[in-house]
Design a protein around this motif. Structure first.
Motif, PDB file in Angstrom:
ATOM      1  N   HIS A 182       0.697  -1.215  -0.090  1.00  0.00           N
ATOM      2  CA  HIS A 182      -0.295  -0.363   0.050  1.00  0.00           C
ATOM      3  C   HIS A 182       0.812   1.150  -0.346  1.00  0.00           C
ATOM      4  O   HIS A 182       1.389   1.837   1.285  1.00  0.00           O
ATOM      5  CB  HIS A 182      -0.785   0.357   0.951  1.00  0.00           C
ATOM      6  CG  HIS A 182      -1.654  -1.249   1.608  1.00  0.00           C
ATOM      7  ND1 HIS A 182      -2.893  -0.985   0.551  1.00  0.00           N
ATOM      8  CD2 HIS A 182      -1.786  -2.241   2.158  1.00  0.00           C
ATOM      9  CE1 HIS A 182      -3.450  -2.449   0.734  1.00  0.00           C
ATOM     10  NE2 HIS A 182      -2.851  -3.057   1.743  1.00  0.00           N
ATOM     11  N   LYS A 218       1.986   4.681   0.414  1.00  0.00           N
ATOM     12  CA  LYS A 218       1.625   6.294   0.762  1.00  0.00           C
ATOM     13  C   LYS A 218       1.672   7.607  -0.087  1.00  0.00           C
ATOM     14  O   LYS A 218       2.209   7.325  -0.555  1.00  0.00           O
ATOM     15  CB  LYS A 218       2.085   6.117   2.389  1.00  0.00           C
ATOM     16  CG  LYS A 218       1.078   5.076   3.125  1.00  0.00           C
ATOM     17  CD  LYS A 218       1.586   4.541   5.009  1.00  0.00           C
ATOM     18  CE  LYS A 218       1.105   3.704   5.399  1.00  0.00           C
ATOM     19  NZ  LYS A 218       1.172   4.015   6.690  1.00  0.00           N
ATOM     20  N   SER A 219       0.774   8.102   0.380  1.00  0.00           N
ATOM     21  CA  SER A 219       1.204   9.422  -0.377  1.00  0.00           C
ATOM     22  C   SER A 219       2.618  10.212   0.017  1.00  0.00           C
ATOM     23  O   SER A 219       3.154  11.012  -0.979  1.00  0.00           O
ATOM     24  CB  SER A 219      -0.630  10.520  -0.307  1.00  0.00           C
ATOM     25  OG  SER A 219      -0.700  10.525   1.355  1.00  0.00           O
ATOM     26  N   ASN A 220       2.253  10.126   1.466  1.00  0.00           N
ATOM     27  CA  ASN A 220       4.368  10.828   1.691  1.00  0.00           C
ATOM     28  C   ASN A 220       5.010   9.547   1.691  1.00  0.00           C
ATOM     29  O   ASN A 220       4.530   8.793   2.787  1.00  0.00           O
ATOM     30  CB  ASN A 220       3.646  11.629   2.978  1.00  0.00           C
ATOM     31  CG  ASN A 220       3.244  13.044   2.701  1.00  0.00           C
ATOM     32  OD1 ASN A 220       3.837  13.063   1.693  1.00  0.00           O
ATOM     33  ND2 ASN A 220       2.576  13.938   3.792  1.00  0.00           N
ATOM     34  N   PHE A 249       5.403   8.927 -16.636  1.00  0.00           N
ATOM     35  CA  PHE A 249       5.033   9.592 -16.285  1.00  0.00           C
ATOM     36  C   PHE A 249       6.516  10.256 -15.698  1.00  0.00           C
ATOM     37  O   PHE A 249       7.766   9.889 -15.752  1.00  0.00           O
ATOM     38  CB  PHE A 249       5.318   9.377 -15.148  1.00  0.00           C
ATOM     39  CG  PHE A 249       4.458  10.375 -13.807  1.00  0.00           C
ATOM     40  CD1 PHE A 249       3.161  11.012 -13.881  1.00  0.00           C
ATOM     41  CD2 PHE A 249       5.408  10.853 -12.605  1.00  0.00           C
ATOM     42  CE1 PHE A 249       2.824  12.219 -12.828  1.00  0.00           C
ATOM     43  CE2 PHE A 249       4.904  11.636 -11.922  1.00  0.00           C
ATOM     44  CZ  PHE A 249       3.728  12.244 -12.420  1.00  0.00           C
ATOM     45  N   TYR A 280       8.058  14.190 -14.337  1.00  0.00           N
ATOM     46  CA  TYR A 280       7.465  15.226 -13.410  1.00  0.00           C
ATOM     47  C   TYR A 280       9.090  15.706 -12.796  1.00  0.00           C
ATOM     48  O   TYR A 280      10.301  15.894 -13.123  1.00  0.00           O
ATOM     49  CB  TYR A 280       7.684  14.428 -11.635  1.00  0.00           C
ATOM     50  CG  TYR A 280       7.031  14.856 -11.038  1.00  0.00           C
ATOM     51  CD1 TYR A 280       6.002  15.292 -10.505  1.00  0.00           C
ATOM     52  CD2 TYR A 280       8.343  15.494  -9.395  1.00  0.00           C
ATOM     53  CE1 TYR A 280       5.749  16.393  -9.528  1.00  0.00           C
ATOM     54  CE2 TYR A 280       8.389  15.696  -8.536  1.00  0.00           C
ATOM     55  CZ  TYR A 280       6.553  16.578  -8.288  1.00  0.00           C
ATOM     56  OH  TYR A 280       7.095  17.602  -7.335  1.00  0.00           O
ATOM     57  N   ASN A 326       5.924  13.359  -2.120  1.00  0.00           N
ATOM     58  CA  ASN A 326       4.812  13.181  -2.566  1.00  0.00           C
ATOM     59  C   ASN A 326       3.945  12.364  -3.500  1.00  0.00           C
ATOM     60  O   ASN A 326       4.919  12.507  -5.215  1.00  0.00           O
ATOM     61  CB  ASN A 326       3.494  14.162  -2.537  1.00  0.00           C
ATOM     62  CG  ASN A 326       4.146  15.647  -1.839  1.00  0.00           C
ATOM     63  OD1 ASN A 326       3.415  15.281  -0.146  1.00  0.00           O
ATOM     64  ND2 ASN A 326       3.858  16.742  -1.962  1.00  0.00           N
ATOM     65  N   ASN A 327       3.729  11.597  -3.510  1.00  0.00           N
ATOM     66  CA  ASN A 327       3.043  10.295  -4.124  1.00  0.00           C
ATOM     67  C   ASN A 327       1.760   9.414  -4.466  1.00  0.00           C
ATOM     68  O   ASN A 327       0.913  10.118  -3.354  1.00  0.00           O
ATOM     69  CB  ASN A 327       4.101   9.177  -5.070  1.00  0.00           C
ATOM     70  CG  ASN A 327       4.083   8.390  -3.668  1.00  0.00           C
ATOM     71  OD1 ASN A 327       4.651   9.216  -2.626  1.00  0.00           O
ATOM     72  ND2 ASN A 327       3.580   7.158  -3.577  1.00  0.00           N
ATOM     73  N   PRO A 328       0.948   9.700  -5.671  1.00  0.00           N
ATOM     74  CA  PRO A 328      -0.282   8.946  -5.946  1.00  0.00           C
ATOM     75  C   PRO A 328      -0.615   8.044  -4.813  1.00  0.00           C
ATOM     76  O   PRO A 328       0.145   7.412  -5.293  1.00  0.00           O
ATOM     77  CB  PRO A 328      -1.073   8.588  -7.194  1.00  0.00           C
ATOM     78  CG  PRO A 328       0.969   8.620  -7.904  1.00  0.00           C
ATOM     79  CD  PRO A 328       1.393   9.261  -7.145  1.00  0.00           C
ATOM     80  N   GLY A 329      -1.184   7.930  -3.730  1.00  0.00           N
ATOM     81  CA  GLY A 329      -1.695   6.453  -2.715  1.00  0.00           C
ATOM     82  C   GLY A 329      -1.912   5.137  -3.293  1.00  0.00           C
ATOM     83  O   GLY A 329      -3.323   5.359  -4.590  1.00  0.00           O
ATOM     84  N   ILE A 330      -1.087   4.296  -3.859  1.00  0.00           N
ATOM     85  CA  ILE A 330      -1.806   3.037  -4.465  1.00  0.00           C
ATOM     86  C   ILE A 330      -1.718   1.982  -3.671  1.00  0.00           C
ATOM     87  O   ILE A 330      -0.266   2.145  -3.159  1.00  0.00           O
ATOM     88  CB  ILE A 330      -1.284   3.128  -6.386  1.00  0.00           C
ATOM     89  CG1 ILE A 330      -0.167   3.010  -5.975  1.00  0.00           C
ATOM     90  CG2 ILE A 330      -1.721   4.341  -6.550  1.00  0.00           C
ATOM     91  CD1 ILE A 330       0.951   2.882  -7.532  1.00  0.00           C
TER      92      ILE A 330
END
Length: 163
Positions: free
Chosen positions: A62, A64-66, A98, A100, A128-132
């Motif tokens: 999982h 996380k966004s951070n 992607f 950035y 920061n990244n998308p939580g996936i």
């Protein structure tokens, strides 16, 4: 005079041997970025001149966004601007591409933005990244860091395995 030239040549050969990958091995070693249970992330520098250090503080399927990471390298290029390209593959098929901007001249996001050739970068902290959630499987990831002149700062071939 000839003896002095021979000593200079020997010193240059010694320095070259110490900073270059082993002549028996044409690639840098494979490093573990993180491993936890059934998830493993391995990477290898694809820059023939330089290896670097990278790790993820907490390895989890999982994402996380951070995400807390650690990254260290000695710069071979100035980084007035710095960009990251990510290409994700599964079974040879492209899944995601992607790009950035990490450092922009008028909008530096990190303290290392603007560093010069020869300086060291060591970053430890959240990104920061998308939580996936990482689905089961084996994925290949190509990561490329480059500056405003498109000169390679670092690159890595990574394998993410979730079983």
């Amino acid at each position: 005079m000839q003896d002095l030239a021979m000593k200079g040549f020997t010193a240059a050969l010694l320095v070259w041997t110490l900073i270059s990958p082993s002549s028996c091995s044409k690639a840098w070693p494979t490093h573990t970025a993180c491993r936890d249970g059934n998830l493993e992330v391995l990477y290898q520098s694809c820059d023939p001149l330089q290896d670097f250090g990278f790790s993820v503080d907490r390895c989890s399927k999982h994402l996380k966004s951070n995400l807390n990471i650690r990254f260290g390298i000695i710069l071979r290029e100035d980084i007035k601007e710095l960009f990251l390209d990510i290409a994700l593959f599964n079974k040879g098929s492209s899944i995601l591409n992607f790009s950035y901007p990490i450092c922009e001249e008028d909008f530096p996001k990190f303290s290392f933005c603007g560093r010069r050739k020869g300086e060291q970068i060591y970053f430890a902290g959240p990104i920061n990244n998308p939580g996936i959630e990482i689905p089961e499987g084996e994925y290949q990831v190509l990561l490329q860091l480059y500056n405003e002149n498109r000169s390679t700062v670092a690159c890595a071939n990574a394998t993410v395995t979730h079983s």
